[in-house]
Design a protein around this motif. Sequence first.
Motif, short mmCIF file in Angstrom:
data_model
loop_
_atom_site.label_atom_id
_atom_site.label_comp_id
_atom_site.label_asym_id
_atom_site.label_seq_id
_atom_site.Cartn_x
_atom_site.Cartn_y
_atom_site.Cartn_z
N GLU A 49 0.83 -1.20 0.00
CA GLU A 49 0.00 0.00 0.00
C GLU A 49 0.87 1.26 0.00
N LEU A 50 1.96 1.21 0.73
CA LEU A 50 2.87 2.35 0.76
C LEU A 50 3.50 2.57 -0.61
N LEU B 23 -0.39 5.35 9.62
CA LEU B 23 1.05 5.06 9.55
C LEU B 23 1.57 5.28 8.13
N ILE B 24 0.85 4.79 7.14
CA ILE B 24 1.28 4.94 5.75
C ILE B 24 1.38 6.42 5.38
N GLN B 25 0.42 7.22 5.78
CA GLN B 25 0.47 8.66 5.49
C GLN B 25 1.63 9.32 6.23
N PHE B 26 1.88 8.86 7.45
CA PHE B 26 3.00 9.37 8.24
C PHE B 26 4.32 9.12 7.51
N ILE B 27 4.50 7.89 7.02
CA ILE B 27 5.73 7.52 6.30
C ILE B 27 5.84 8.30 5.00
N SER C 172 13.55 -6.72 2.94
CA SER C 172 12.39 -6.34 2.14
C SER C 172 12.27 -4.83 2.13
N HIS C 173 12.14 -4.25 0.92
CA HIS C 173 12.30 -2.81 0.82
C HIS C 173 11.49 -2.21 -0.32
N ILE C 174 11.55 -0.88 -0.42
CA ILE C 174 11.05 -0.12 -1.57
C ILE C 174 12.19 0.74 -2.04
N TRP C 175 12.63 0.54 -3.28
CA TRP C 175 13.69 1.34 -3.89
C TRP C 175 13.11 2.09 -5.09
N PHE C 176 13.55 3.33 -5.29
CA PHE C 176 13.12 4.06 -6.48
C PHE C 176 14.23 5.00 -6.97
#
Length: 424
Positions: free
Chosen positions: A260-261, A384-388, A287-291
């Motif tokens: 979702e993030l 939490l997602i909006q916070f991040i 486990s990550h998100i890379w861009f």
Amino acid sequence: MENIQLSTIKHLLTNISIISKKYNDIAQVTGENFNLFSIMRMETNERYTHSAIIGELLNIKGTHGQGNIFLKLFFNEIKCLHSIKDFNFENANITLEKYLGTVDIEGKTGGFIDIIIEDGKHTIIIENKIYASDQEAQLERYKNHYRQAVLIYLNLFGTEPSDESKGTLKSNIDFHLITYKDHIKKWLEKCHKESVEQPVLRESIKQYLHLIKKLTNQTVNNDMGEEIKNLLLQDLKSAKEIADNFQAAKAIILNKIRSELKRELEKIYNEKYYFFENHNAAEEKNSHIWFSLKEFKEDSKQISCFGLEPFSGWGNNQNNLFIGMLDFENQDLPLFKKHIPNIKINGWWRGIEDFGIFESYPIDFSDVEFLQLLHSNPIKLQALIQFIIEKTKNYVSRYENTFMIIHSERKENLSQLFLETENS
């Protein structure tokens, strides 16, 4: 039959919950739950907690004011140092994060040494690992730079370094294993004993010693573990059902948060960035998100990127979720230092920043209490997602222009190198 099995599992979980509460109450009464390193969320930080404290205690000019006493105790505790008969303790120098130059994997040179002890004649290297994975040719690179040094590989339980790190080096010959569970714990106990007349120093060492016991399962929680294991032995079938499904259940929450993030971040950055390498939280510890910037996607080497990790709850350098810039194989390190002189460097990461506190919790996905909160309250999960996202937007806005300059300069350098090669 299935209902009977479920009833048995529920009964087992209830009994475990009772045992857990008993030992939590004991820890509350004894004050064992209070630990400054835990409060500051620095339990597993290799550089700023463990290397910093060990290095300071070993430093004969350290703020502890005890001269070379702790260094001598360290030599006495570590068997592989007993062969050094003429070490000059009065001239000992301790250096943290010593830079050996840009990493060259093929030449097996460069990198950062966690702790190095020198007296002008002898050199002792300590490679310090808590949860970090080994870098390629890491031990070989250090040994190539200091061929006569005593090379020590320190980790929690005495795990052998990876083949990629040690290469042709042989254990107990080219490098030596020591552990936090045994060697560092015993050394700290002796340091604590020597500090009995210095209350602030004594209690500081005691706090750190307790942290080491916690990381190596030697606290009151270990007693709780023994009691729970004895309970599980009474019904191994139910215990196996619980164990088989725990990580999968946990991963449902973690992958939901990560997916979702990522989806929300893609909406914001889709025009300028592309997203890649998003590992499943159940299968990959980092486990990550890379861009990365789309403008530089066609570079011949994988370019540096922004990244958020770990979503697994058992990450490389720490459990708390962080954001930073990933510089693959340290290829852009000189440019990062040029444009951001005071940037924090953690392995291949640049400018790591913790996401901080959410709802009085550190964003630590290894904390099952925190995960339970998010699972039980979807509104808090979305918050939490909006916070991040807001923290990520702030971080990217601060570094994006510099990041683009670094990429542009590297591209120019590569073009210039290509032209020089063509003309030679």
